[in-house]
Design a protein around this motif. Structure first.
Motif, PDB file in Angstrom:
ATOM      1  N   MET A   1      60.641 -18.618 -16.558  1.00  0.00           N
ATOM      2  CA  MET A   1      60.553 -17.726 -17.145  1.00  0.00           C
ATOM      3  C   MET A   1      61.526 -16.516 -16.046  1.00  0.00           C
ATOM      4  SD  MET A   1      61.256 -16.604 -20.377  1.00  0.00           S
ATOM      5  CE  MET A   1      61.632 -15.351 -21.339  1.00  0.00           C
ATOM      6  N   LEU A   2      61.345 -16.238 -15.443  1.00  0.00           N
ATOM      7  CA  LEU A   2      62.104 -14.972 -14.224  1.00  0.00           C
ATOM      8  C   LEU A   2      64.165 -16.322 -14.182  1.00  0.00           C
ATOM      9  CD1 LEU A   2      62.113 -12.620 -12.431  1.00  0.00           C
ATOM     10  CD2 LEU A   2      61.590 -13.818 -10.597  1.00  0.00           C
ATOM     11  N   PHE A   3      63.418 -17.481 -13.449  1.00  0.00           N
ATOM     12  CA  PHE A   3      64.721 -18.457 -13.671  1.00  0.00           C
ATOM     13  C   PHE A   3      65.603 -17.764 -14.956  1.00  0.00           C
ATOM     14  CE2 PHE A   3      67.250 -22.110 -13.839  1.00  0.00           C
ATOM     15  CZ  PHE A   3      67.539 -22.050 -12.415  1.00  0.00           C
ATOM     16  N   LEU A   4      65.332 -18.110 -15.808  1.00  0.00           N
ATOM     17  CA  LEU A   4      66.044 -18.010 -17.119  1.00  0.00           C
ATOM     18  C   LEU A   4      66.222 -16.785 -16.829  1.00  0.00           C
ATOM     19  CD1 LEU A   4      66.956 -19.786 -19.678  1.00  0.00           C
ATOM     20  CD2 LEU A   4      64.885 -18.509 -20.809  1.00  0.00           C
ATOM     21  N   VAL A   5      65.612 -15.701 -16.703  1.00  0.00           N
ATOM     22  CA  VAL A   5      66.713 -14.340 -17.089  1.00  0.00           C
ATOM     23  C   VAL A   5      67.360 -13.974 -15.723  1.00  0.00           C
ATOM     24  CG1 VAL A   5      66.248 -11.983 -16.254  1.00  0.00           C
ATOM     25  CG2 VAL A   5      64.517 -13.010 -17.780  1.00  0.00           C
ATOM     26  N   ALA A   6      67.502 -14.683 -14.436  1.00  0.00           N
ATOM     27  CA  ALA A   6      68.496 -14.472 -13.472  1.00  0.00           C
ATOM     28  C   ALA A   6      69.894 -15.582 -13.858  1.00  0.00           C
ATOM     29  CB  ALA A   6      68.350 -14.902 -12.385  1.00  0.00           C
ATOM     30  N   ALA A   7      69.403 -16.303 -14.019  1.00  0.00           N
ATOM     31  CA  ALA A   7      70.845 -17.698 -15.216  1.00  0.00           C
ATOM     32  C   ALA A   7      71.274 -16.565 -15.976  1.00  0.00           C
ATOM     33  CB  ALA A   7      70.166 -18.491 -15.292  1.00  0.00           C
ATOM     34  N   LEU A   8      71.173 -16.253 -16.997  1.00  0.00           N
ATOM     35  CA  LEU A   8      71.660 -15.222 -17.936  1.00  0.00           C
ATOM     36  C   LEU A   8      72.657 -13.997 -17.248  1.00  0.00           C
ATOM     37  CD1 LEU A   8      69.297 -15.286 -20.929  1.00  0.00           C
ATOM     38  CD2 LEU A   8      71.550 -16.580 -20.270  1.00  0.00           C
ATOM     39  N   LEU A   9      71.728 -13.491 -16.181  1.00  0.00           N
ATOM     40  CA  LEU A   9      72.218 -12.396 -15.722  1.00  0.00           C
ATOM     41  C   LEU A   9      73.579 -13.072 -14.994  1.00  0.00           C
ATOM     42  CD1 LEU A   9      72.318  -9.181 -15.397  1.00  0.00           C
ATOM     43  CD2 LEU A   9      70.592  -9.963 -13.312  1.00  0.00           C
ATOM     44  N   LEU A  10      73.204 -13.257 -14.001  1.00  0.00           N
ATOM     45  CA  LEU A  10      74.539 -14.209 -13.663  1.00  0.00           C
ATOM     46  C   LEU A  10      75.851 -15.203 -14.812  1.00  0.00           C
ATOM     47  CD1 LEU A  10      75.762 -14.767 -10.420  1.00  0.00           C
ATOM     48  CD2 LEU A  10      74.595 -16.806 -10.955  1.00  0.00           C
ATOM     49  N   LEU A  11      75.309 -15.558 -15.555  1.00  0.00           N
ATOM     50  CA  LEU A  11      76.468 -15.745 -16.798  1.00  0.00           C
ATOM     51  C   LEU A  11      76.885 -14.838 -17.179  1.00  0.00           C
ATOM     52  CD1 LEU A  11      77.385 -18.207 -18.095  1.00  0.00           C
ATOM     53  CD2 LEU A  11      75.814 -18.046 -19.778  1.00  0.00           C
TER      54      LEU A  11
END
Length: 55
Positions: A1-11
């Motif tokens: 879940m943390l990976f998904l949040v980081a990916a969306l933030l980077l996007l």
């Protein structure tokens, strides 16, 4: 879940930067990235057919 949040933030950061870049620069960068991904996919497919690992 943390990976998904980081990916969306980077996007969000990348899309924000692209929104302020000129259209020509964005198009050239998109073509370069697409070519790089295409070359990577071809190399991966070729490597898997030969049974070699790319580690």
């Amino acid at each position: 879940m943390l990976f998904l949040v980081a990916a969306l933030l980077l996007l969000g950061v990348v899309l924000g930067a692209v929104a302020h870049a000129p259209l020509g620069f964005t198009a050239v960068t998109a073509v370069v990235i697409a070519a790089w991904l295409g070359i990577f996919a071809i190399r991966e497919r070729h490597g898997r057919r030969r049974g070699t690992t790319t580690h």
